[in-house]
Enzyme design. Structure first.
Site, PDB file in Angstrom:
ATOM      1  N   CYS A 129       0.620  -1.206   0.224  1.00  0.00           N
ATOM      2  CA  CYS A 129      -0.208  -0.159   0.338  1.00  0.00           C
ATOM      3  C   CYS A 129       0.590   1.002  -0.199  1.00  0.00           C
ATOM      4  CB  CYS A 129      -1.460   0.376   1.188  1.00  0.00           C
ATOM      5  SG  CYS A 129      -0.673  -0.871   2.956  1.00  0.00           S
ATOM      6  N   HIS A 242      -3.377   6.410   4.624  1.00  0.00           N
ATOM      7  CA  HIS A 242      -1.959   6.624   5.113  1.00  0.00           C
ATOM      8  C   HIS A 242      -1.086   7.768   4.598  1.00  0.00           C
ATOM      9  CE1 HIS A 242      -1.254   2.396   6.090  1.00  0.00           C
ATOM     10  NE2 HIS A 242      -0.451   1.702   4.766  1.00  0.00           N
TER      11      HIS A 242
HETATM   12  P1  NAP Z   1      -7.002  -9.235   8.011  1.00  0.00           P
HETATM   13  O1  NAP Z   1      -8.146  -8.765   8.091  1.00  0.00           O
HETATM   14  O2  NAP Z   1      -6.267 -10.137   9.338  1.00  0.00           O
HETATM   15  O3  NAP Z   1      -7.783 -11.272   7.635  1.00  0.00           O
HETATM   16  C1  NAP Z   1      -7.199 -11.855   6.644  1.00  0.00           C
HETATM   17  C2  NAP Z   1      -7.820 -12.232   6.168  1.00  0.00           C
HETATM   18  O4  NAP Z   1      -7.394 -14.252   5.290  1.00  0.00           O
HETATM   19  C3  NAP Z   1      -9.027 -13.261   6.683  1.00  0.00           C
HETATM   20  O5  NAP Z   1     -10.162 -13.651   5.186  1.00  0.00           O
HETATM   21  C4  NAP Z   1      -8.671 -14.564   6.802  1.00  0.00           C
HETATM   22  O6  NAP Z   1      -9.463 -15.371   7.234  1.00  0.00           O
HETATM   23  C5  NAP Z   1      -7.638 -15.250   5.691  1.00  0.00           C
HETATM   24  N1  NAP Z   1      -6.776 -16.050   6.240  1.00  0.00           N
HETATM   25  C6  NAP Z   1      -5.405 -16.124   6.949  1.00  0.00           C
HETATM   26  N2  NAP Z   1      -5.071 -17.288   6.970  1.00  0.00           N
HETATM   27  C7  NAP Z   1      -5.767 -17.952   6.204  1.00  0.00           C
HETATM   28  C8  NAP Z   1      -5.761 -18.903   5.383  1.00  0.00           C
HETATM   29  N3  NAP Z   1      -4.476 -20.217   6.047  1.00  0.00           N
HETATM   30  N4  NAP Z   1      -5.927 -19.932   4.659  1.00  0.00           N
HETATM   31  C9  NAP Z   1      -7.648 -18.657   4.598  1.00  0.00           C
HETATM   32  N5  NAP Z   1      -7.253 -17.683   4.103  1.00  0.00           N
HETATM   33  C10 NAP Z   1      -6.867 -17.225   5.781  1.00  0.00           C
HETATM   34  O7  NAP Z   1      -6.208  -9.199   7.016  1.00  0.00           O
HETATM   35  P2  NAP Z   1      -5.763  -8.260   5.970  1.00  0.00           P
HETATM   36  O8  NAP Z   1      -5.689  -6.421   6.523  1.00  0.00           O
HETATM   37  O9  NAP Z   1      -7.101  -8.042   5.307  1.00  0.00           O
HETATM   38  O10 NAP Z   1      -4.332  -8.507   5.375  1.00  0.00           O
HETATM   39  C11 NAP Z   1      -4.571  -9.848   4.183  1.00  0.00           C
HETATM   40  C12 NAP Z   1      -3.191  -9.886   3.501  1.00  0.00           C
HETATM   41  O11 NAP Z   1      -3.261  -8.624   2.982  1.00  0.00           O
HETATM   42  C13 NAP Z   1      -2.346  -9.798   4.329  1.00  0.00           C
HETATM   43  O12 NAP Z   1      -1.608 -10.184   4.764  1.00  0.00           O
HETATM   44  C14 NAP Z   1      -1.450  -8.783   3.520  1.00  0.00           C
HETATM   45  O13 NAP Z   1      -0.556  -9.979   3.069  1.00  0.00           O
HETATM   46  C15 NAP Z   1      -2.412  -7.925   2.437  1.00  0.00           C
HETATM   47  N6  NAP Z   1      -2.639  -6.724   2.285  1.00  0.00           N
HETATM   48  C16 NAP Z   1      -2.459  -5.975   1.333  1.00  0.00           C
HETATM   49  C17 NAP Z   1      -1.408  -4.898   1.467  1.00  0.00           C
HETATM   50  C18 NAP Z   1      -0.899  -3.433   0.429  1.00  0.00           C
HETATM   51  O14 NAP Z   1      -0.020  -3.147   0.983  1.00  0.00           O
HETATM   52  N7  NAP Z   1      -1.325  -4.250  -0.911  1.00  0.00           N
HETATM   53  C19 NAP Z   1      -2.512  -3.915   2.367  1.00  0.00           C
HETATM   54  C20 NAP Z   1      -3.093  -4.928   3.965  1.00  0.00           C
HETATM   55  C21 NAP Z   1      -3.121  -6.214   3.668  1.00  0.00           C
HETATM   56  P3  NAP Z   1     -10.730 -15.992   8.523  1.00  0.00           P
HETATM   57  O15 NAP Z   1     -11.638 -15.806   9.355  1.00  0.00           O
HETATM   58  O16 NAP Z   1     -10.875 -17.212   8.604  1.00  0.00           O
HETATM   59  O17 NAP Z   1      -9.110 -15.503  10.093  1.00  0.00           O
HETATM   60  O1  3JN Z   2       1.356  -2.239   7.719  1.00  0.00           O
HETATM   61  C1  3JN Z   2       0.533  -1.547   6.427  1.00  0.00           C
HETATM   62  O2  3JN Z   2       0.242  -0.582   6.729  1.00  0.00           O
HETATM   63  C2  3JN Z   2       0.880  -2.418   5.424  1.00  0.00           C
HETATM   64  C3  3JN Z   2       0.581  -3.954   5.416  1.00  0.00           C
HETATM   65  C4  3JN Z   2       0.799  -4.970   4.256  1.00  0.00           C
HETATM   66  C5  3JN Z   2       0.930  -6.355   5.013  1.00  0.00           C
HETATM   67  C6  3JN Z   2       0.565  -7.426   5.868  1.00  0.00           C
HETATM   68  C7  3JN Z   2       0.877  -8.065   6.730  1.00  0.00           C
HETATM   69  C8  3JN Z   2       1.212  -8.347   5.465  1.00  0.00           C
HETATM   70  C9  3JN Z   2       1.579  -6.642   4.135  1.00  0.00           C
HETATM   71  C10 3JN Z   2       1.999  -6.123   2.245  1.00  0.00           C
HETATM   72  O3  3JN Z   2       1.192  -6.161   1.883  1.00  0.00           O
HETATM   73  O4  3JN Z   2       3.105  -5.802   1.979  1.00  0.00           O
HETATM   74  C11 3JN Z   2       2.054  -8.619   4.232  1.00  0.00           C
HETATM   75  C12 3JN Z   2       2.963  -8.673   3.196  1.00  0.00           C
HETATM   76  O5  3JN Z   2       4.221  -9.344   2.998  1.00  0.00           O
HETATM   77  O6  3JN Z   2       2.182  -9.790   2.274  1.00  0.00           O
END
Ligand code: NAP
Ligand code: 3JN
Length: 337
Positions: A129, A242
């Site tokens: 992000c 952010h």
């Molecule tokens: P979150 O609120 O903790 O949600 C995690 C999601 O992943 C929940 O739906 C969870 O399901 C699911 N999950 C976790 N472990 C799993 C597994 N083993 N099998 C299937 N589903 C699973 O996290 P979030 O903020 O939405 O972020 C999720 C991911 O998106 C992050 O870890 C990161 O890689 C990515 N992300 C990217 C950005 C970016 O910068 N582009 C920003 C934020 C996040 P349950 O409800 O079943 O636990």
């Molecule tokens: O912390 C933030 O503001 C952004 C976080 C992104 C994030 C959180 C957990 C795992 C990432 C990401 O998108 O880089 C990951 C990841 O490494 O997949």
């Protein structure tokens, strides 16, 4: 118009929830949609386009007949399930860092390198992000003035760290105001009334992984392997949105007026820059919006060809869900699904 079978893996998370909203708002052409998560959430009910859906535990069969799979379930889940989804015939748009630097995987910000989706081999990565909002503002300037150096400090909201981190800020704020003590569960340090220079894990070079994502992803997305990026990533007690202070040094001379004009004409950018009238972007105002907002554009006093600017975006939207859905829209536009 053709309609597509879509799956969201991570549908119950902070990003997954916004992904649903964005698909609805943009009228994404959906034939069939399924919401996937872990066994923890299987059976939960979810509303989408006025109908109730049941969350399913992800299984190999989940991806049968799926055209586009939007993943936001973390790196290890993505490493495990993306190859299976691709094998079943889906194109995966992945929000985690698992595939971003893989040379066989395009890393795409539609305002910057849309054409890169064309060489995908099943997986397309959505950048971090903090990187996304920065490159949307940097790239139009880079095209005209060639950026040599970037010094960026981020002020990142807790929503970037997931649903549990949002709860941490809520609970710790309440606790401190009531004179109680609270230990955050999802964040590495106290967040209420605090500022924490620590996002993701520390590496041997004393930068964090989040900081190195900004260095490496910027180079890949902008096709600018020589650009130098010096990042410091900081968590602040803001729920969503952010902010970044971005200082650039360009090869060609640049004035404040030129920078402002370039950004005014840039796709996905809104310039809000009238500081004497208290006009500058702030996270509270960009919440729920899809653009990248830029203000405080000024001559940097440390570089000859230097510009400093303040860049704010909704990290769950442009920083994650919206960018991913825009990538899916590119797949349709270029007839790649
Ligand atoms: P979150 O609120 O903790 O949600 C995690 C999601 O992943 C929940 O739906 C969870 O399901 C699911 N999950 C976790 N472990 C799993 C597994 N083993 N099998 C299937 N589903 C699973 O996290 P979030 O903020 O939405 O972020 C999720 C991911 O998106 C992050 O870890 C990161 O890689 C990515 N992300 C990217 C950005 C970016 O910068 N582009 C920003 C934020 C996040 P349950 O409800 O079943 O636990
Ligand atoms: O912390 C933030 O503001 C952004 C976080 C992104 C994030 C959180 C957990 C795992 C990432 C990401 O998108 O880089 C990951 C990841 O490494 O997949």
């Amino acid at each position: 118009m053709k309609k597509y079978n879509v799956a969201i893996l991570g549908a119950t998370g902070a990003v997954g929830e916004v992904m649903r909203k964005v698909l609805e708002e943009r009228n994404f052409p959906i034939n069939n949609i399924k919401f996937l998560a872990s066994a923890r959430s299987a059976g939960k009910k979810i509303q989408f386009c006025g109908e109730e859906y049941t969350v399913e535990e992800v299984k190999p069969e989940s991806f049968e007949g799926v055209d586009i799979a939007l993943f936001s379930a973390g790196g290890s889940t993505s490493k495990q399930w993306a190859p299976i989804a691709v094998e079943k015939g889906a194109v995966v748009v992945d929000n985690s860092s698992a595939w971003r630097m893989d040379e066989n995987v395009p890393l795409v910000v539609p305002e910057v390198n849309p054409e890169d989706v064309k060489w995908h081999k099943g997986i397309i990565a959505n950048p971090n992000c903090s990187t996304i909002q920065m490159v949307v503002a940097l790239y139009p300037i880079h095209k005209e003035k060639k950026i040599k150096r970037v010094i960026v400090s981020t002020y990142q909201a807790v929503s970037g760290a997931g649903a549990r981190a949002i709860k941490d800020l809520e609970e710790e704020t309440k606790a401190r105001l009531e004179g109680r003590f609270y230990t955050p569960e999802a964040l590495p340090n106290h967040i209420a009334f605090n500022v924490v220079p620590h996002i993701d894990v520390f590496l041997d070079n004393l930068h964090t992984k989040e900081e190195m994502k900004m260095v490496n992803e910027t180079r890949k997305i902008m096709h600018a392997p020589d650009i130098k990026v010096s990042p410091t990533c900081v968590r602040v007690p803001v729920f969503n949105g952010h902010s970044e202070n971005v200082v650039i040094e360009t090869e060609k001379p640049i004035t404040v007026e030129e920078a402002r004009e370039i950004l005014r004409n840039a796709p996905g950018v809104i310039v809000e820059d009238d500081p004497f009238n208290k006009v500058y972007p702030m996270p509270i105002d960009v919440d729920g919006k899809d653009d990248v907002f830029v203000g405080r554009i000024k001559k940097d006093l440390a570089f000859d060809n230097g510009i400093s600017m303040w860049v704010v975006a909704d990290n769950l939207r442009k920083g994650a869900a919206t960018n991913a859905v825009q990538i899916a829209e590119l797949l349709i536009k270029y007839e790649l699904v």
